[in-house]
Design a protein around this motif. Structure first.
Motif, PDB file in Angstrom:
ATOM      1  N   LYS A 281      13.428  -5.695   3.943  1.00 17.03           N
ATOM      2  CA  LYS A 281      12.713  -4.639   3.256  1.00 17.03           C
ATOM      3  C   LYS A 281      12.389  -3.517   4.240  1.00 17.03           C
ATOM      4  CE  LYS A 281      10.661  -7.376  -0.460  1.00 17.03           C
ATOM      5  NZ  LYS A 281       9.411  -7.744  -1.178  1.00 17.03           N
ATOM      6  N   ASN A 326      18.917  -1.392   0.487  1.00 17.91           N
ATOM      7  CA  ASN A 326      17.512  -1.630   0.152  1.00 17.91           C
ATOM      8  C   ASN A 326      17.228  -1.160  -1.261  1.00 17.91           C
ATOM      9  OD1 ASN A 326      17.520  -0.849   3.310  1.00 17.91           O
ATOM     10  ND2 ASN A 326      16.038  -2.464   2.888  1.00 17.91           N
ATOM     11  N   THR A 331      17.362  -6.978  -1.121  1.00 14.43           N
ATOM     12  CA  THR A 331      17.937  -6.366   0.070  1.00 14.43           C
ATOM     13  C   THR A 331      19.173  -7.150   0.491  1.00 14.43           C
ATOM     14  OG1 THR A 331      16.635  -7.716   1.600  1.00 14.43           O
ATOM     15  CG2 THR A 331      15.659  -5.631   0.876  1.00 14.43           C
TER      16      THR A 331
END
Length: 450
Positions: A281, A326, A331
């Motif tokens: 992230k 992302n 992700t």
């Protein structure tokens, strides 16, 4: 040539000339710091503003969090269809009247959707900003969704879907998305299907708009010849009367399903290879270290390890790259290339060897220093070379919660990353067995379908 046609040609030409002037002006001062102001309107709408009077242009970009993940089941493609209709009539103006007003204002407007947001942009001449903002207000607050434009845009989307039904890359992408994300909304095709598009009504569009366009899920960025006080008023005019809170359907976080092989068999001269590893992230403390590692692994077009081993030394592919992906709820680190089908197994093995070496040993200090130099130096060129680019960068910074001072801190943050941190990021992301996606002739790699 009719007066209307002259107007349609003239407005974009004026904006283009002004844009070129901006690029030249910015190039002369590209090292100057970008001063970002936070502007908050009386009704609580917040925007980040960069004032720039070098050319008479104002660029606006904004995003409503939500996107195609908010499409109801059976109505897939709703958000995408909606984004094609905002400049097809609003308020008292039908499609033709709205387009004429837009041209008269010397403005350009566009909307698009992604999995996670519906976003819009407008570029206008500063001396006609009142007229342009009035049209943006109508588009955002009072879209008409008339049946004729709705049918026309829907038919255009369906035509694209029909054409893509013969495209191996598109078909494989749909299969791979399902293999990675299962029944999560990320596995759905955001354009929808012919049946789901056919089921969408004007009431569906109005309901989606009402639920998703609100002030609490809105981010706004503005760059150009406009001051903060004027912008405050415009923010309330355009967005201030929207609902205070969006009514979004909760979307769960999802990790892509790794450690699998998924093959789409198609008789092609080249085989496409994609590897999916875990990602990070944007707010993860190791994200910048991972970004530098990725630059060394496959992010650098001509300098990366993958490029050197796959293309330069062996001539297995024209290009090979890697990147951190992302999304709001997932992700990944993806690596991809395309090679001759009879050499696909060799290419995949070379890629695996390079990745394994990076995971086990990490980069050298020389590689890290070079990556830092490039990533720091290329930022202005890639992100700050026009008013639209700056506005887009400000919007990303807001959506990623990087802080209004991120540009000022970015160089120091990157410089502080150590070799040990990058090695740790490589080990964290690359030691997992990836998902391998293959598009090419049957039996290319001797692998069975995943």
């Amino acid at each position: 040539m009719t007066n209307m046609l002259r107007a349609r040609l003239a407005a974009p030409s004026i904006l283009l000339a002004a844009s070129m002037a901006f690029v030249l002006a910015f190039a002369a001062a590209s090292q100057a710091a970008v001063k970002i102001q936070e502007v908050k309107s009386d009704k609580g709408v917040t925007a980040w503003l960069v004032e720039d009077y070098s050319v008479p242009i104002v660029a606006v970009q904004f995003a409503f969090e939500g996107g195609s993940t908010q499409d109801p089941v059976g109505k897939e493609g709703l958000a995408n269809l909606m984004t094609g209709l905002f400049d097809e009539g609003a308020g008292d103006l039908d499609s033709d009247a709205f387009q004429i007003k837009l041209d008269d204002a010397g403005a350009e407007m566009s909307f698009k959707e992604s999995n996670d947001a519906v976003s819009g942009s407008m570029r206008m001449l500063a001396d006609k900003k009142d007229e342009a903002f009035d049209l943006l207000k109508l588009a955002v607050q009072q879209p008409r969704f008339d049946q004729a434009p709705m049918d026309r845009i829907r038919n255009q989307i369906v035509s694209g879907i029909v054409a893509s039904a013969r495209d191996p890359q598109t078909l494989a992408g749909r299969q791979w998305a399902k293999a990675l994300y299962g029944d999560h909304p990320y596995a759905r095709d955001d354009q929808g299907t012919q049946p789901t598009l056919a089921s969408i009504t004007r009431d569906d569009l109005k309901a989606f708009h009402k639920a998703n366009f609100a002030r609490d899920n809105l981010r706004v960025a503005v760059v150009g010849a406009i001051d903060a006080d004027t912008l405050k008023k415009k923010l309330d005019e355009v967005f201030g009367d929207l609902p205070e809170k969006a009514d979004l359907v909760p979307v769960a976080d999802v990790d892509p399903k790794l450690d699998q092989v998924s093959q789409y068999e198609y008789d092609l001269p080249q085989t496409s290879l994609h590897l999916y590893y875990p990602g990070l992230k944007r707010g993860d403390s190791e994200y910048l270290a991972a970004a530098l590692m990725n630059q060394i692994l496959g992010g650098g077009t001509f300098t990366s390890r993958l490029f050197q081993e796959v293309r330069e030394k062996r001539g297995l592919a024209y290009g090979v790259n890697s990147g951190l992906s992302n999304q709001s709820h997932s992700t990944s680190l993806t690596i991809g290339t395309a090679t001759r089908s009879d050499r696909a197994a060799e290419a995949l093995q070379v890629m695996r060897d390079v990745i394994r070496d990076m995971a086990e040993k990490g980069p050298t200090q020389e590689e890290l220093d070079a990556a830092k130099k490039y990533v720091i130096g290329a930022y202005a060129i890639n992100n700050l070379d026009s008013s639209q680019a700056i506005a887009g960068t400000l919007l990303v910074m807001q959506r990623d919660n990087l802080g209004i001072d991120y540009m000022e801190k970015r160089t120091a943050l990157l410089e502080a990353i150590t070799l040990d941190q990058v090695k740790a990021a490589a080990k964290r992301l690359l030691t997992t067995e990836p998902a391998v996606m293959i598009l090419g002739p049957a039996g290319t790699l001797g692998e069975s379908k995943g």
